[in-house]
Design an enzyme around this catalytic site. Sequence first.
Site, short mmCIF file in Angstrom:
data_model
loop_
_atom_site.label_atom_id
_atom_site.label_comp_id
_atom_site.label_asym_id
_atom_site.label_seq_id
_atom_site.Cartn_x
_atom_site.Cartn_y
_atom_site.Cartn_z
N ASP A 43 0.85 -1.50 0.00
CA ASP A 43 -0.08 0.05 -0.14
C ASP A 43 0.75 1.13 0.11
OD1 ASP A 43 1.04 -0.28 2.54
OD2 ASP A 43 -1.01 -0.25 3.49
N ASN B 169 -6.71 -0.01 14.29
CA ASN B 169 -8.12 -0.10 14.30
C ASN B 169 -8.63 -1.51 13.80
OD1 ASN B 169 -7.24 0.24 11.85
ND2 ASN B 169 -8.42 1.91 11.24
N HIS C 94 -7.06 -2.56 10.78
CA HIS C 94 -6.88 -2.64 9.22
C HIS C 94 -5.90 -3.32 8.88
CE1 HIS C 94 -4.09 1.20 9.03
NE2 HIS C 94 -3.44 0.27 9.35
N GLU D 262 -9.44 -0.05 5.49
CA GLU D 262 -10.07 0.46 7.00
C GLU D 262 -11.45 -0.01 7.26
OE1 GLU D 262 -7.92 2.27 8.43
OE2 GLU D 262 -7.12 3.68 7.15
C1 F6R Z 1 1.89 -0.61 6.19
C2 F6R Z 1 0.49 -1.29 6.29
C3 F6R Z 1 -0.16 -0.92 7.60
C4 F6R Z 1 0.50 -1.66 8.77
C5 F6R Z 1 -0.28 -1.27 10.32
C6 F6R Z 1 0.44 -1.39 11.44
O1 F6R Z 1 2.06 -0.68 4.88
O2 F6R Z 1 -0.16 -1.59 5.30
O3 F6R Z 1 -1.70 -1.63 7.38
O4 F6R Z 1 0.91 -2.69 8.71
O5 F6R Z 1 -0.88 0.05 10.08
O6 F6R Z 1 1.54 -0.64 11.43
P1 F6R Z 1 2.58 -0.53 12.44
O7 F6R Z 1 3.50 -1.74 11.85
O8 F6R Z 1 3.60 0.56 12.33
O9 F6R Z 1 2.02 -0.57 13.85
#
Ligand code: F6R
Length: 237
Positions: free
Chosen positions: A65, A134, A136, A141
């Site tokens: 992403d 959250n 995701h 989301e």
């Molecule tokens: C990033 C992504 C997000 C993260 C998620 C957790 O490429 O796809 O979904 O994996 O927000 O983020 P961290 O690892 O920073 O807690």
Amino acid sequence: MYIKELKDSKEIARAISDLIVERIKEKPNLLICAATGGTPTQTYQQLVDQKSRYSTEKLRVIKLDEWGGVPMDNPETCESYMQKHILKPLNIHQENYFGFNSNAPNPEEEIQRIKSELKKNGPIDICILGLGMNGHIAFNEPPSDFNSECHIATLSKESLLHPMAVGMGTNPTCGLTLGIQEIMQSKTIFLIITGEHKQEIAKNFLTGSVSKHLPASYLWMHSDVHCYIDKQANNKK
Ligand code: F6R
């Protein structure tokens, strides 16, 4: 789902990177889909540290992403992360890498471009995911439709509070993301959950109940998900 609790993020990184190295040896042109953010960094570091054990000549990588409306060279984009932690240290050939342009003049066309790249190159062999605060996965989301494909996402307030977004010095206008469908079509998925701050969402996820309000819960419907959680995140109280 295979769930494994390990002591800390370092142990998780070692375990997952060992499995990935074995897979690369079996299939040198493996297609790896990589999340960015804090969670998987140590896993990528371990892969880099073990580079002498396998060849990256044919290895293919797709970025999961990207933040939208931000210059690609902003140090906090997923692109900068990919370059720093994966593409440069593993010497991935440019023709073996594809991912969203954060600043595409026409984001809808960019989505179509990635969709067709994935049609040509897919399915993903190994997808590495982190869990959002959250629930995701990528920028799917809550609430997220199970049938969602690669799309432009409206970022949640939790995503806008992610350290990458906060550190950008500008507000991303959207997310560009693989959908639940492209993720679910991956052959193998590694979901990594680490840190005390993930306790609450991890607990909800681990109930196994599937809901669009916790997009990661769709992973319970996949036949080859390996969820690695550390002791800090796995508070069973
Ligand atoms: C990033 C992504 C997000 C993260 C998620 C957790 O490429 O796809 O979904 O994996 O927000 O983020 P961290 O690892 O920073 O807690």
